[in-house]
Design an enzyme around this catalytic site. Sequence first.
Site, PDB file in Angstrom:
ATOM      1  N   GLY B  36     113.093 -34.639 -11.357  1.00 54.01           N
ATOM      2  CA  GLY B  36     113.024 -33.754 -12.515  1.00 54.01           C
ATOM      3  C   GLY B  36     114.163 -32.755 -12.602  1.00 54.01           C
ATOM      4  O   GLY B  36     114.311 -32.082 -13.616  1.00 54.01           O
ATOM      5  N   CYS B 245      97.606 -52.890 -35.357  1.00 56.05           N
ATOM      6  CA  CYS B 245      98.833 -53.560 -35.768  1.00 56.05           C
ATOM      7  C   CYS B 245      98.491 -54.625 -36.804  1.00 56.05           C
ATOM      8  O   CYS B 245      97.592 -55.435 -36.591  1.00 56.05           O
ATOM      9  CB  CYS B 245      99.518 -54.192 -34.560  1.00 56.05           C
ATOM     10  SG  CYS B 245     100.947 -55.213 -35.019  1.00 56.05           S
ATOM     11  N   CYS B 248      99.654 -58.270 -35.155  1.00 57.83           N
ATOM     12  CA  CYS B 248      99.001 -58.846 -33.982  1.00 57.83           C
ATOM     13  C   CYS B 248      97.619 -58.268 -33.718  1.00 57.83           C
ATOM     14  O   CYS B 248      96.927 -58.690 -32.803  1.00 57.83           O
ATOM     15  CB  CYS B 248      99.884 -58.678 -32.742  1.00 57.83           C
ATOM     16  SG  CYS B 248      99.850 -57.007 -32.067  1.00 57.83           S
ATOM     17  N   CYS B 270     103.302 -52.880 -34.382  1.00 55.86           N
ATOM     18  CA  CYS B 270     103.652 -52.403 -33.053  1.00 55.86           C
ATOM     19  C   CYS B 270     105.118 -51.993 -33.054  1.00 55.86           C
ATOM     20  O   CYS B 270     105.970 -52.737 -33.550  1.00 55.86           O
ATOM     21  CB  CYS B 270     103.489 -53.507 -32.016  1.00 55.86           C
ATOM     22  SG  CYS B 270     101.802 -54.011 -31.742  1.00 55.86           S
ATOM     23  N   CYS B 276     104.415 -57.223 -29.363  1.00 58.45           N
ATOM     24  CA  CYS B 276     103.786 -57.779 -30.556  1.00 58.45           C
ATOM     25  C   CYS B 276     103.982 -59.298 -30.594  1.00 58.45           C
ATOM     26  O   CYS B 276     103.048 -60.054 -30.858  1.00 58.45           O
ATOM     27  CB  CYS B 276     104.402 -57.129 -31.795  1.00 58.45           C
ATOM     28  SG  CYS B 276     103.431 -57.319 -33.294  1.00 58.45           S
TER      29      CYS B 276
END
Lengths: 263, 302
Positions: B36, B245, B248, B270, B276
């Site tokens: 970080g 979606c 899909c 998606c 997808c």
Amino acid sequence: MSDRAILDVPILDVTGIGVRFGGLNAVKDATFSLWPGEVLAIVGESGSGKTTLLRTLAGELAPDSGQALFRTRAGEVVDIPRLAEPQRRALARTEWGFVHQNPRDGLRMAVSAGGNVGERLMAAGARHWGHIRAEAAAWLARVEIDGSRIDDPPRVFSGGMQQRLQIARVLVTEPRLVLMDEPTGGLDVSVQARLLDLIRTLVGELGIAAIIVTHDLAVARLLADRMLVMQQGRIVEAGLTDQVLDDPQHPYSQLLVSSVLQA
Amino acid sequence: MTPKAAHDPDYNLGYLDEQTKRMIRRALLKAVAIPGYQVPFASREMPLAYGWGTGGMQVTAAVLGPDDVLKVIDQGADDTTNAVSIRRFFARVTGVRTTERTVEATVIQTRHRIPEQALTEGQIIVYQVPQPEPLRKLEPRETETRRMHALADYGLMHVKLYEDIARHGRITLSYDYPVLVNGRYVMAPSPIPSFDNPKMHHSPALQLFGAGREKRIYAIPPYTEVRSLDFEDHPFHPWRASNCCDLCGAADSYLDEVVTDDRGGRMFVCSDTDWCADRREAGHRGRLAGHALATPRADDPA
């Protein structure tokens, strides 16, 4: 007896503080003590080293000589100029607070009033939004800011309100020492009077020690138990406020008192 | 997957010279050692504009080996201009194999998304970062923000979240949502949606972040704690559109809203095109299955 013992120990012991800016001796050999619950005024003309001394006590400026021993809530004695930065910041968040002359230096102008008051709480580790907000609302009420203004940013506040908000922001973590640099500067007389009243009430209620830097002898008369007179970086006179104002001994103090119409 | 090829002999392998790659690898090692923490590095000019992924590309160039398989996504999609051009760039200057399938890739360079397919051990994900400093909008001074990181003085970050709740009743921040890495450094996760934040927590993959213009590199080693900042009474809530979606039928993926005509017609798809396509191949069908947007996977765009 135990109360007496606590009061007998100063919260702040300043010995021989000296600050130099190049060839200029801004503060020379400042020595004084401050006891819990006591309000001390530092008066003197512009350039006499009042603010420099105050900033040194806040740990923002490193002095060239001397020490400032501060007794923390836990009873530990620390020398402010020699504190490591993390510890200095931690103490600055919890043990003392600094009220600037210009509220813009002490507030975040784009953050709401509630956020300004809550910042010190969050910095000290508070993570419950509801509690932080309740605390902020309580403090706004104590400094006489209407609760409906809690989400307004301070830039839409009047000068007096900004200064009161700054005081709330500093006092929210209940510090034991508050340093104020000309808290009434730039405010009109009636607003000044209300602010002084407020500061006196809060300082009395919370029993905090305060150092107030001012060039206004009336402010010192109203708020301070004791006062120091500074001239050209040196403390030329120290004593009880009434004593100094009614019977000044040093020629400069006499000049200062006599140059005000009625202090 | 495209086959391995020889790299363009007019360029050094990976476009950057060897000393530059060493310099970036040293910065990466430091970044991995301090999760970080933003490590400054001498960012180079790349053959595209700042803001288009120069930081991510430099990191990718420094970590890519001859046996790696590269995938590049932009907002989750493999077939947008930025993704295609960066993938072709690396195919040319390194000759590595490229793919659109998350499972096949060993290095994934990404802008604004983490793939839906869970990453695995041994994979590296490289994020393109526009602004690595999470405190920048709150504190403009770099000297001060670095000091705040050094002292873990993060009260200001919560002031921002406090303000959000005071104004809107909830934390409305929905992307680039600040996280606390390994209990120490507050980090900007790059502009990924907050929906993807939980995927960073204890991820088995190595996560590297490159900010070219700001000249910073940072990292999250595998299996590191990554917590999104929040309040006890307003816990972190990853946001996604409450639809499925339309191609899909997935109900748990991050969705893009696509306007389809000028009469208010719209569909949700998606954002992760690979995910997808996989689901459609497996027989899942959404409300608008067969729509023109559901193009088959172009396996070799280069």
